[in-house]
Motif scaffolding. Structure first.
Motif, PDB file in Angstrom:
ATOM      1  N   ILE B 130      32.771  61.846  66.325  1.00 18.12           N
ATOM      2  CA  ILE B 130      31.654  61.578  67.235  1.00 18.12           C
ATOM      3  C   ILE B 130      32.055  61.921  68.668  1.00 18.12           C
ATOM      4  CG2 ILE B 130      30.281  59.716  68.268  1.00 18.12           C
ATOM      5  CD1 ILE B 130      30.212  58.425  65.478  1.00 18.12           C
ATOM      6  N   ALA B 131      33.263  61.523  69.080  1.00 13.98           N
ATOM      7  CA  ALA B 131      33.744  61.799  70.437  1.00 13.98           C
ATOM      8  C   ALA B 131      33.780  63.296  70.710  1.00 13.98           C
ATOM      9  CB  ALA B 131      35.129  61.181  70.631  1.00 13.98           C
ATOM     10  N   GLN B 132      34.038  64.073  69.638  1.00 19.95           N
ATOM     11  CA  GLN B 132      34.066  65.536  69.798  1.00 19.95           C
ATOM     12  C   GLN B 132      32.666  66.142  69.787  1.00 19.95           C
ATOM     13  OE1 GLN B 132      36.624  66.632  66.566  1.00 19.95           O
ATOM     14  NE2 GLN B 132      38.373  65.533  67.460  1.00 19.95           N
ATOM     15  N   GLY B 133      31.654  65.293  69.633  1.00 18.10           N
ATOM     16  CA  GLY B 133      30.278  65.784  69.688  1.00 18.10           C
ATOM     17  C   GLY B 133      29.791  66.450  68.418  1.00 18.10           C
ATOM     18  N   GLY B 134      30.504  66.232  67.312  1.00 13.77           N
ATOM     19  CA  GLY B 134      30.148  66.946  66.085  1.00 13.77           C
ATOM     20  C   GLY B 134      29.199  66.193  65.170  1.00 13.77           C
ATOM     21  N   VAL B 135      28.703  65.035  65.604  1.00 12.42           N
ATOM     22  CA  VAL B 135      27.873  64.213  64.719  1.00 12.42           C
ATOM     23  C   VAL B 135      26.525  63.928  65.385  1.00 12.42           C
ATOM     24  CG1 VAL B 135      27.703  61.980  63.544  1.00 12.42           C
ATOM     25  CG2 VAL B 135      29.924  63.126  63.706  1.00 12.42           C
ATOM     26  N   HIS B 136      25.440  64.138  64.628  1.00 13.25           N
ATOM     27  CA  HIS B 136      24.121  63.827  65.194  1.00 13.25           C
ATOM     28  C   HIS B 136      23.456  62.640  64.523  1.00 13.25           C
ATOM     29  CE1 HIS B 136      22.068  65.871  61.817  1.00 13.25           C
ATOM     30  NE2 HIS B 136      22.984  66.796  61.935  1.00 13.25           N
ATOM     31  N   GLU B 137      23.871  62.312  63.299  1.00  8.01           N
ATOM     32  CA  GLU B 137      23.279  61.156  62.638  1.00  8.01           C
ATOM     33  C   GLU B 137      24.318  60.419  61.805  1.00  8.01           C
ATOM     34  OE1 GLU B 137      19.872  61.853  60.092  1.00  8.01           O
ATOM     35  OE2 GLU B 137      19.588  59.718  59.706  1.00  8.01           O
ATOM     36  N   VAL B 138      24.288  59.089  61.909  1.00 10.25           N
ATOM     37  CA  VAL B 138      25.122  58.240  61.065  1.00 10.25           C
ATOM     38  C   VAL B 138      24.208  57.364  60.228  1.00 10.25           C
ATOM     39  CG1 VAL B 138      26.703  56.277  61.040  1.00 10.25           C
ATOM     40  CG2 VAL B 138      27.174  58.217  62.538  1.00 10.25           C
ATOM     41  N   ILE B 139      24.351  57.447  58.895  1.00  9.53           N
ATOM     42  CA  ILE B 139      23.540  56.647  57.983  1.00  9.53           C
ATOM     43  C   ILE B 139      24.415  55.535  57.422  1.00  9.53           C
ATOM     44  CG2 ILE B 139      22.155  56.677  55.873  1.00  9.53           C
ATOM     45  CD1 ILE B 139      21.967  59.780  56.313  1.00  9.53           C
ATOM     46  N   LEU B 140      24.051  54.294  57.682  1.00  3.01           N
ATOM     47  CA  LEU B 140      24.843  53.171  57.190  1.00  3.01           C
ATOM     48  C   LEU B 140      24.348  52.773  55.801  1.00  3.01           C
ATOM     49  CD1 LEU B 140      24.931  51.077  60.498  1.00  3.01           C
ATOM     50  CD2 LEU B 140      26.637  52.702  59.651  1.00  3.01           C
ATOM     51  N   ALA B 141      25.181  52.963  54.791  1.00  6.03           N
ATOM     52  CA  ALA B 141      24.838  52.580  53.411  1.00  6.03           C
ATOM     53  C   ALA B 141      25.801  51.478  52.992  1.00  6.03           C
ATOM     54  CB  ALA B 141      24.925  53.787  52.482  1.00  6.03           C
ATOM     55  N   LEU B 142      25.704  50.351  53.692  1.00  4.87           N
ATOM     56  CA  LEU B 142      26.625  49.235  53.447  1.00  4.87           C
ATOM     57  C   LEU B 142      25.938  48.148  52.642  1.00  4.87           C
ATOM     58  CD1 LEU B 142      28.165  49.156  57.029  1.00  4.87           C
ATOM     59  CD2 LEU B 142      29.087  50.235  54.963  1.00  4.87           C
ATOM     60  N   GLY B 143      26.717  47.238  52.118  1.00  4.38           N
ATOM     61  CA  GLY B 143      26.186  46.190  51.254  1.00  4.38           C
ATOM     62  C   GLY B 143      25.216  45.270  51.969  1.00  4.38           C
ATOM     63  N   ALA B 144      24.204  44.823  51.214  1.00  4.47           N
ATOM     64  CA  ALA B 144      23.213  43.889  51.767  1.00  4.47           C
ATOM     65  C   ALA B 144      23.768  42.469  51.682  1.00  4.47           C
ATOM     66  CB  ALA B 144      21.909  44.012  51.004  1.00  4.47           C
ATOM     67  N   GLY B 161      26.862  53.646  72.771  1.00  2.00           N
ATOM     68  CA  GLY B 161      26.980  54.502  73.942  1.00  2.00           C
ATOM     69  C   GLY B 161      26.847  55.980  73.652  1.00  2.00           C
ATOM     70  N   SER B 162      26.861  56.363  72.379  1.00  2.00           N
ATOM     71  CA  SER B 162      26.825  57.781  72.034  1.00  2.00           C
ATOM     72  C   SER B 162      25.391  58.254  71.815  1.00  2.00           C
ATOM     73  CB  SER B 162      27.644  58.023  70.754  1.00  2.00           C
ATOM     74  OG  SER B 162      26.959  57.471  69.655  1.00  2.00           O
ATOM     75  N   ALA B 163      25.242  59.550  71.651  1.00  2.00           N
ATOM     76  CA  ALA B 163      23.905  60.127  71.454  1.00  2.00           C
ATOM     77  C   ALA B 163      23.549  60.213  69.971  1.00  2.00           C
ATOM     78  CB  ALA B 163      23.851  61.516  72.082  1.00  2.00           C
ATOM     79  N   VAL B 164      24.349  59.543  69.138  1.00  2.00           N
ATOM     80  CA  VAL B 164      24.159  59.639  67.688  1.00  2.00           C
ATOM     81  C   VAL B 164      23.017  58.739  67.223  1.00  2.00           C
ATOM     82  CG1 VAL B 164      25.255  59.198  65.467  1.00  2.00           C
ATOM     83  CG2 VAL B 164      26.578  60.199  67.341  1.00  2.00           C
ATOM     84  N   ALA B 165      22.129  59.278  66.377  1.00  2.00           N
ATOM     85  CA  ALA B 165      21.089  58.447  65.761  1.00  2.00           C
ATOM     86  C   ALA B 165      21.701  57.657  64.620  1.00  2.00           C
ATOM     87  CB  ALA B 165      19.956  59.330  65.242  1.00  2.00           C
ATOM     88  N   VAL B 166      21.510  56.338  64.639  1.00  2.00           N
ATOM     89  CA  VAL B 166      22.061  55.489  63.597  1.00  2.00           C
ATOM     90  C   VAL B 166      20.920  54.932  62.748  1.00  2.00           C
ATOM     91  CG1 VAL B 166      23.470  53.466  63.076  1.00  2.00           C
ATOM     92  CG2 VAL B 166      23.990  54.866  65.086  1.00  2.00           C
ATOM     93  N   SER B 167      21.003  55.101  61.442  1.00  4.49           N
ATOM     94  CA  SER B 167      19.969  54.569  60.554  1.00  4.49           C
ATOM     95  C   SER B 167      20.629  53.773  59.440  1.00  4.49           C
ATOM     96  CB  SER B 167      19.119  55.704  59.969  1.00  4.49           C
ATOM     97  OG  SER B 167      19.935  56.599  59.244  1.00  4.49           O
TER      98      SER B 167
END
Ligand SMILES: [Zn+2]
Ligand SMILES: [Zn+2]
Lengths: 197, 197
Positions: B130-144, B161-167
């Motif tokens: 992410i710090a290198q700017g290589g990620v645009h979206e992070v999808i969290l598929a963690l336990g409920a 603080g990053s420009a990454v979309a988190v879903s």
């Protein structure tokens, strides 16, 4: 799924009885997470067992010696022979610790459907021991199925001319590869409740 | 049970997840009946996999290569990262074939009970990418679960603080080592129904 080596491992594990594709993947993951601590010891135990396993030429048990530990145990009554369909049945009776004699593992039953005839059953060592006069009782612990009953009757006919007492374990007990599901107490009761055939 | 080699094999098989003592005996019997055709090939597949398995230094996947087949696949969107708890979750999503990006396997969740803190999670490679700017979206598929939710919130804070979309994937879906029990359609629906975190 992470490389053909891993896929091959999962495919082979999935062929084991009791392991479907899902549990095979779970088992593979557990092994892959600890290759040194878990997977290599299991692999080596398999190679060792594959090298050392023998089919007992006397009773048909699987053991690392031939004749097997049971057949060579001087504390056992070699004249009392319990006839079972599978090695799994033998193991179940041994866990229950109720049979103080030896065994004969037929390797199946007479079966018209699967084409199993008398020549396909591992019964010759038992008949030879009887002919030599070394057997006083034969306990039939065969499946409560049509094939199990057919096999029991056929064996009784074969032994009718001898002086051997033939008995059958209590009915209603699932035998024939299914002894494994019984608790030891039930197994013990079935063997104690055997009656003349 | 027929020799210490056989007992040792059964004991090791019984330690596999999904195999109790009974199914371990059944599996051992199946292998012992065909030492050449079944047991040795499985033993060799285990040794081969134990030698070749690597943990991907980028995503935490288990594979025979590092970086893994997924991380090095040019057809995948390296900028879309699905965060999962276990390699089993990653495999389940791969079988469903619904995620066209890459992964980050945390190796667990934050957990007060089991003493898992941020330093115990495999999250540094993701933060570096992410710090290198290589990620645009992070999808969290963690336990409920409480721990899954805690981990998701902690990750959201780290990425705020990053420009990454988190879903996050649709709720009500059992994640965290349990994706495996879902059919592929349900998994696909959960991923499609992800919403901004
Ligand atoms: Zn024997
Ligand atoms: Zn990877």
């Amino acid at each position: 799924m992470g490389g053909t080596d891993i896929e091959r491992l999962i495919a082979l594990l999935a062929r084991l009885p009791g392991l479907g594709p899902r549990s095979a993947r779970r088992a593979a993951l557990a092994l892959l997470r600890q290759p040194q601590a878990r997977m290599l010891p299991l692999a080596q135990a398999m190679e060792q067992a594959a090298r050392s396993v023998r089919t007992c030429s006397s009773c048909g048990n699987l053991d690392t010696r031939d004749p097997c530990t049971i057949c060579t145990d001087p504390g056992r009554d070699a004249g009392m022979v319990c006839v079972v369909e599978t090695v799994g049945d033998l193991w179940a009776l041994e866990r229950a610790g109720v049979h103080r004699g030896v065994y004969q593992v037929l390797g199946g039953t007479l079966s018209a459907l699967s084409g199993m005839g008398p020549d396909d059953l591992n019964v010759a060592p038992l008949l030879a021991r009887i002919a030599q006069g070394g057997v006083h009782e034969v306990i039939l612990a065969l499946g409560a199925t049509v094939d199990g009953a057919t096999t029991a009757h056929w064996l009784q006919d074969r032994l009718a001319g001898s002086a051997v007492a033939v008995s059958r374990v209590g009915q209603g007990v699932p035998m024939g590869g299914a002894l494994d599901v019984l608790d030891d107490g039930t197994l013990a009761a079935a063997l104690m409740a055997r009656r003349p055939a």
